[in-house]
Design an enzyme around this catalytic site. Structure first.
Site, PDB file in Angstrom:
ATOM      1  CG  ASP A 114      -2.013   0.917   1.279  1.00  0.00           C
ATOM      2  OD1 ASP A 114      -2.427   1.331   0.189  1.00  0.00           O
ATOM      3  OD2 ASP A 114      -2.523   1.229   2.383  1.00  0.00           O
ATOM      4  CG  ASP A 136       0.684   7.552  -3.428  1.00  0.00           C
ATOM      5  OD1 ASP A 136       0.545   8.367  -4.363  1.00  0.00           O
ATOM      6  OD2 ASP A 136       0.206   7.733  -2.287  1.00  0.00           O
ATOM      7  CG  HIS A 210      -5.604   7.898   3.475  1.00  0.00           C
ATOM      8  ND1 HIS A 210      -5.081   8.579   2.408  1.00  0.00           N
ATOM      9  CD2 HIS A 210      -5.691   6.606   3.091  1.00  0.00           C
ATOM     10  CE1 HIS A 210      -4.850   7.731   1.422  1.00  0.00           C
ATOM     11  NE2 HIS A 210      -5.215   6.526   1.805  1.00  0.00           N
ATOM     12  CG  HIS A 246      -6.152   4.555  -1.705  1.00  0.00           C
ATOM     13  ND1 HIS A 246      -5.052   4.132  -1.011  1.00  0.00           N
ATOM     14  CD2 HIS A 246      -6.042   4.018  -2.944  1.00  0.00           C
ATOM     15  CE1 HIS A 246      -4.304   3.386  -1.793  1.00  0.00           C
ATOM     16  NE2 HIS A 246      -4.875   3.298  -2.982  1.00  0.00           N
ATOM     17  CB  ALA A 248     -13.083   3.311   1.040  1.00  0.00           C
ATOM     18  CB  SER A 249     -12.606   3.674   7.039  1.00  0.00           C
ATOM     19  OG  SER A 249     -11.723   2.573   7.077  1.00  0.00           O
ATOM     20  CG  ASN A 289      -7.188   0.657  -0.524  1.00  0.00           C
ATOM     21  OD1 ASN A 289      -7.471  -0.307  -1.227  1.00  0.00           O
ATOM     22  ND2 ASN A 289      -6.084   1.364  -0.688  1.00  0.00           N
ATOM     23  CB  ILE A 290     -11.393  -1.116   4.738  1.00  0.00           C
ATOM     24  CG1 ILE A 290     -12.499  -0.710   3.755  1.00  0.00           C
ATOM     25  CG2 ILE A 290     -11.886  -1.000   6.189  1.00  0.00           C
ATOM     26  CD1 ILE A 290     -13.550  -1.756   3.534  1.00  0.00           C
TER      27      ILE A 290
HETATM   28  P1  13P Z   1      -9.040   4.469   5.613  1.00  0.00           P
HETATM   29  O1  13P Z   1      -8.181   5.313   6.505  1.00  0.00           O
HETATM   30  O2  13P Z   1     -10.290   5.189   5.226  1.00  0.00           O
HETATM   31  O3  13P Z   1      -9.319   3.141   6.190  1.00  0.00           O
HETATM   32  O4  13P Z   1      -8.221   4.242   4.241  1.00  0.00           O
HETATM   33  C1  13P Z   1      -7.287   3.213   4.142  1.00  0.00           C
HETATM   34  C2  13P Z   1      -6.481   3.282   2.907  1.00  0.00           C
HETATM   35  O5  13P Z   1      -6.791   3.961   1.954  1.00  0.00           O
HETATM   36  C3  13P Z   1      -5.273   2.469   2.861  1.00  0.00           C
HETATM   37  O6  13P Z   1      -4.531   2.710   1.715  1.00  0.00           O
HETATM   38  O1  G3H Z   2      -3.302   4.779   3.673  1.00  0.00           O
HETATM   39  C1  G3H Z   2      -2.618   4.530   4.670  1.00  0.00           C
HETATM   40  C2  G3H Z   2      -2.902   3.308   5.442  1.00  0.00           C
HETATM   41  O2  G3H Z   2      -3.997   3.511   6.288  1.00  0.00           O
HETATM   42  C3  G3H Z   2      -1.674   2.793   6.147  1.00  0.00           C
HETATM   43  O3  G3H Z   2      -1.348   3.520   7.278  1.00  0.00           O
HETATM   44  O4  G3H Z   2       1.151   3.889   7.218  1.00  0.00           O
HETATM   45  O5  G3H Z   2      -0.134   3.926   9.365  1.00  0.00           O
HETATM   46  O6  G3H Z   2       0.249   1.779   8.153  1.00  0.00           O
HETATM   47  P1  G3H Z   2       0.066   3.277   8.043  1.00  0.00           P
HETATM   48 ZN    ZN Z   3      -4.642   4.696   0.986  1.00  0.00          ZN
END
Ligand code: 13P
Ligand code: G3H
Ligand code: ZN
Length: 344
Positions: A114, A136, A210, A246, A248-249, A289-290
């Site tokens: 990711d 990215d 995010h 992305h 998408a929570s 993505n979640i």
């Molecule tokens: P959320 O923070 O909405 O869960 O997004 C996660 C994400 O896009 C990881 O790449």
């Molecule tokens: O988009 C980012 C993801 O939520 C990953 O987050 O770098 O804290 O693992 P992280």
């Molecule tokens: Zn993301």
């Protein structure tokens, strides 16, 4: 001296053997995302990409997707990979695939990087068993983004690994890079980007972000709609091409309330309404993505147990229920939001 040399050679051989045995994702029982996305596009659903950092999250994702018969993308950021340990991680994933098969499940499982921010990181992941990577380059200029993404695509495609690119910037934290403002994807750029880079899927910015604070709402104000008009225009320009969402929570209100009830402090946390995600999943959006929702589910249960059972100090007694809550959440998302359940 000779003995020492022999010992070193044996150790080197063992190291090589262990690492080499796990080198290609097919050795881990994984698949890339190509077929997954083809089926998702045809079936009008999105494949879930759940982020994880540790064993309990990985178990929950695997069990939740096995029980709901959903394909799944196991998603790891660069910092999550460091946290779990880059050497241990592929072994954990191989174990999760074995567990799914032992449960009698044929679900397709991919391992995806990711928000990869460099060629070196993407290459390292590909060389250690990832079946899909994201480069990215959305924070760079269009031309730099093309150059970086194309280099990763060339390396990945030689190894049958799929690549996700990104155009447009989401607000919030994207691994080590973060942005306070979002820039919607410009539809007029997508064809040139896909053509020049050869990426297999494209992450776009249409209003998601995010983290757990996606919108600043005034009292009584509703969550604004995602820019489905931009998505439609992109679909028109790239017919049948897999799009990724992305950020998408949904920032599940029940989990936020539980966290706050048991000493947490998540004020005005708000996410993307489930109906909007369902609408996106029916379109060209093939991957959703979640991460935040999983974090919230586990934190809620852990806080509750710490508050209700202050004498408890066996990690299994709080990580176990937290894992159980995550399994429930994943099944619910696959069945009612992404529509990926029963598409193993
Ligand atoms: P959320 O923070 O909405 O869960 O997004 C996660 C994400 O896009 C990881 O790449
Ligand atoms: O988009 C980012 C993801 O939520 C990953 O987050 O770098 O804290 O693992 P992280
Ligand atoms: Zn993301």
């Amino acid at each position: 001296m000779r003995r020492q040399r022999l010992l070193n050679a044996t150790l080197d051989f063992r190291k090589e053997h262990i690492v080499n045995n796990l080198k290609h994702y097919k050795d881990l029982g994984l698949v890339n995302t190509r077929e997954m996305f083809k089926k998702a596009m045809k079936g009008g659903y999105a494949v879930p990409a759940y982020n994880f950092n540790n064993m309990e999250q990985l178990q929950a994702i695997a069990i939740g997707c096995v029980e709901s018969k959903s394909p799944v993308i196991l998603q790891v950021s660069g910092s999550a990979r460091k946290y779990a340990d880059p050497t241990l991680l592929p072994h954990l994933v191989k174990g999760a695939v074995a567990m799914a098969r032992k449960m009698g499940s044929p679900i397709s499982i991919a391992l995806h990087l990711d928000h990869g921010d460099s060629f070196e990181l993407a290459k390292d992941c590909i060389d250690s068993g990832f079946s899909s990577v994201m480069l990215d380059g959305s924070h760079h200029s269009f031309d730099e983004n093309v150059m970086l993404t194309k280099a990763v695509v060339d390396y990945a495609h030689e190894r049958d690994v799929t690549v996700e690119g990104e155009l447009g910037v989401l607000a919030g934290v994207e691994d080590e890079v973060s942005s306070t403002v979002s820039h919607y994807t410009k539809p007029e750029e997508v064809e040139e980007f896909v053509e020049k880079t050869g990426v297999d899927s494209l992450a776009i910015s249409i209003g998601t972000s995010h983290g757990a604070y996606k919108f600043k709402l005034k009292p009584g104000e509703e969550v604004p709609s995602l820019r489905f008009d931009i998505l439609k225009e992109i679909e028109k320009r790239l017919p049948g091409y897999p799009i990724v969402l992305h950020g998408a929570s949904s920032v599940t209100p029940e989990h936020v309330a539980l966290i706050n009830r048991y000493g947490g402090k998540l004020e005005s946390a708000v996410g993307i309404p489930a109906e909007q995600l369902r609408q996106a999943a029916r379109s060209a959006v093939c991957k959703i993505n979640i991460d935040s929702d999983g974090r919230l589910a586990m934190t809620a249960l852990i806080r509750q147990i710490f508050a209700e059972k202050p004498a408890e100090f066996d990690p299994r007694k709080y990580l176990g229920p937290a894992r159980g809550e995550l399994i429930k959440m994943i099944k619910h998302k696959n069945i009612t939001v992404l529509g990926s359940a029963d598409h193993a």
